[in-house]
Write a protein that holds these residues in place. Structure first.
Motif, PDB file in Angstrom:
ATOM      1  N   ASP A  57      -5.912  -5.242   0.178  1.00 35.17           N
ATOM      2  CA  ASP A  57      -5.319  -4.214  -0.686  1.00 35.17           C
ATOM      3  C   ASP A  57      -5.692  -4.451  -2.149  1.00 35.17           C
ATOM      4  O   ASP A  57      -6.018  -3.504  -2.868  1.00 35.17           O
ATOM      5  N   GLY A  95      -2.142   7.677   2.474  1.00 33.61           N
ATOM      6  CA  GLY A  95      -2.944   6.872   1.549  1.00 33.61           C
ATOM      7  C   GLY A  95      -4.133   7.633   1.011  1.00 33.61           C
ATOM      8  O   GLY A  95      -4.385   7.662  -0.199  1.00 33.61           O
ATOM      9  N   GLU A 105      -9.905   5.075  -2.663  1.00 29.92           N
ATOM     10  CA  GLU A 105      -9.395   3.833  -3.256  1.00 29.92           C
ATOM     11  C   GLU A 105      -8.085   3.401  -2.633  1.00 29.92           C
ATOM     12  O   GLU A 105      -7.876   2.215  -2.350  1.00 29.92           O
ATOM     13  N   ASP A 106      -7.169   4.358  -2.398  1.00 34.61           N
ATOM     14  CA  ASP A 106      -5.880   4.012  -1.807  1.00 34.61           C
ATOM     15  C   ASP A 106      -5.911   4.051  -0.287  1.00 34.61           C
ATOM     16  O   ASP A 106      -5.160   3.316   0.369  1.00 34.61           O
ATOM     17  N   SER A 157       0.803  -1.219   0.000  1.00 33.99           N
ATOM     18  CA  SER A 157       0.000   0.000   0.000  1.00 33.99           C
ATOM     19  C   SER A 157       0.838   1.272   0.000  1.00 33.99           C
ATOM     20  O   SER A 157       0.287   2.354  -0.210  1.00 33.99           O
ATOM     21  N   GLY A 205      -8.427  -2.001  -3.256  1.00 35.36           N
ATOM     22  CA  GLY A 205      -7.639  -0.986  -3.954  1.00 35.36           C
ATOM     23  C   GLY A 205      -7.748  -1.080  -5.455  1.00 35.36           C
ATOM     24  O   GLY A 205      -7.245  -0.226  -6.168  1.00 35.36           O
ATOM     25  N   PRO A 247       3.211   1.698  -4.449  1.00 33.31           N
ATOM     26  CA  PRO A 247       2.647   2.943  -5.000  1.00 33.31           C
ATOM     27  C   PRO A 247       3.660   4.085  -5.063  1.00 33.31           C
ATOM     28  O   PRO A 247       3.587   4.933  -5.968  1.00 33.31           O
ATOM     29  N   SER A 258      -3.015  10.631  -1.245  1.00 34.88           N
ATOM     30  CA  SER A 258      -2.434  10.295  -2.547  1.00 34.88           C
ATOM     31  C   SER A 258      -3.459   9.782  -3.541  1.00 34.88           C
ATOM     32  O   SER A 258      -3.387  10.073  -4.730  1.00 34.88           O
ATOM     33  N   GLY A 259      -4.421   8.995  -3.082  1.00 32.66           N
ATOM     34  CA  GLY A 259      -5.346   8.366  -4.024  1.00 32.66           C
ATOM     35  C   GLY A 259      -6.783   8.342  -3.582  1.00 32.66           C
ATOM     36  O   GLY A 259      -7.581   7.564  -4.115  1.00 32.66           O
ATOM     37  N   LEU A 316       4.898   8.559   0.715  1.00 31.68           N
ATOM     38  CA  LEU A 316       4.504   7.151   0.795  1.00 31.68           C
ATOM     39  C   LEU A 316       5.623   6.296   1.374  1.00 31.68           C
ATOM     40  O   LEU A 316       5.405   5.483   2.285  1.00 31.68           O
TER      41      LEU A 316
END
Length: 260
Positions: free
Chosen positions: A256, A139, A146-147, A57, A260, A61, A142-143, A213
């Protein structure tokens, strides 16, 4: 949920994960405590979740985010490696600079005679929990959902056995059931602070994404190696602890990929 800002997502996601610390500590209020072997298996599970989250994760990424920024194939890997070491170094530095005490290994950091022992324990757990909130915030920052969601669920799952471990240790120090639960619950509330910081840094500066990350991953890896795994191998239940680690790792990997 998609309408929320990255900062709000980071806060709420890390808050939900942190509250699982309180949920995990609930058994101390009813007097039915698991055996030491079960507790070590649970902490091993926590280590496995954190280990999988660090790589699947965060680190992978981070590499994916760094690759479009450079023509060199080596540069993304170098950035991620440096950021991992920076994250590990930051938590190690907190370990050295902040007075704190672990329940089994004793005091660490500078002299701290002026602080009550319970506060030394709380500082130790805070050092432990902050990187987890940071990871959840990074997390979400950044996304988005979803992340961030797999990280929030994974960190929440591993917070439950940690909350129980803290509450049981406080019981052993002579604190009442309710106070032991309350202190354990409060230690989880440092995670939203890390969550807001992580989400804020990433959402305001895209070039910092791979750094953030990998930094969060390094911070969690330090906690796994320095705190959780040694603790699970201290009482002779290392086989159960390793089984827990394996279960936690594959569950987090599944979450994940699925979420994800």
């Amino acid at each position: 949920m998609d309408s929320l800002s990255p900062l709000a997502l980071g806060f709420y996601g890390s808050l939900a994960a942190g509250l699982m610390t309180a949920a995990g500590a609930f058994p101390v209020l009813f007097g039915r405590l698991p055996s030491q072997g079960t507790r070590d298996l649970s902490l091993g599970f926590a280590a496995g979740v954190m280990l999988a989250a660090s790589f699947f994760s965060l680190i992978i990424p981070a590499l994916d985010a760094a690759e479009p920024m450079f023509e060199s194939e080596a540069a993304p890997a170098a950035i991620v490696c440096i950021a991992i070491l920076m994250g590990m170094g930051a938590v190690a530095l907190m370990n050295e600079l902040l007075p704190h005490e672990h329940f089994n290994t004793g005091r660490e950091g500078p002299a701290s005679a002026s602080l009550r022992r319970v506060w030394l324990f709380i500082i130790a757990i805070t050092i432990h929990n902050f990187p987890e909130g940071l990871a959840v915030g990074v997390g979400f920052g950044s996304g988005g959902v979803e992340d961030g969601m797999p990280l929030a669920i994974g960190i929440g799952l591993q917070n439950a056995p940690e909350g129980l471990a803290v509450a049981i240790a406080l019981l052993g120090e002579g604190y009442s059931k309710f106070r032991s639960w309350g202190i354990a619950a409060l230690t989880g509330l440092v995670e939203p602070i890390g969550g807001v910081i992580g989400a804020g840094i990433i959402s305001f500066s895209e070039p910092l994404l791979p750094w953030g990350l990998a930094f969060a991953a390094g911070a969690m890896l330090f906690v796994i190696s320095h705190e959780i795994i040694p603790e699970t191998h201290r009482n002779g239940y290392q086989n159960k602890a390793t089984t827990g680690l394996a279960i936690g790792l594959v569950i987090m990997l599944f979450l994940d990929v699925w979420l994800g």
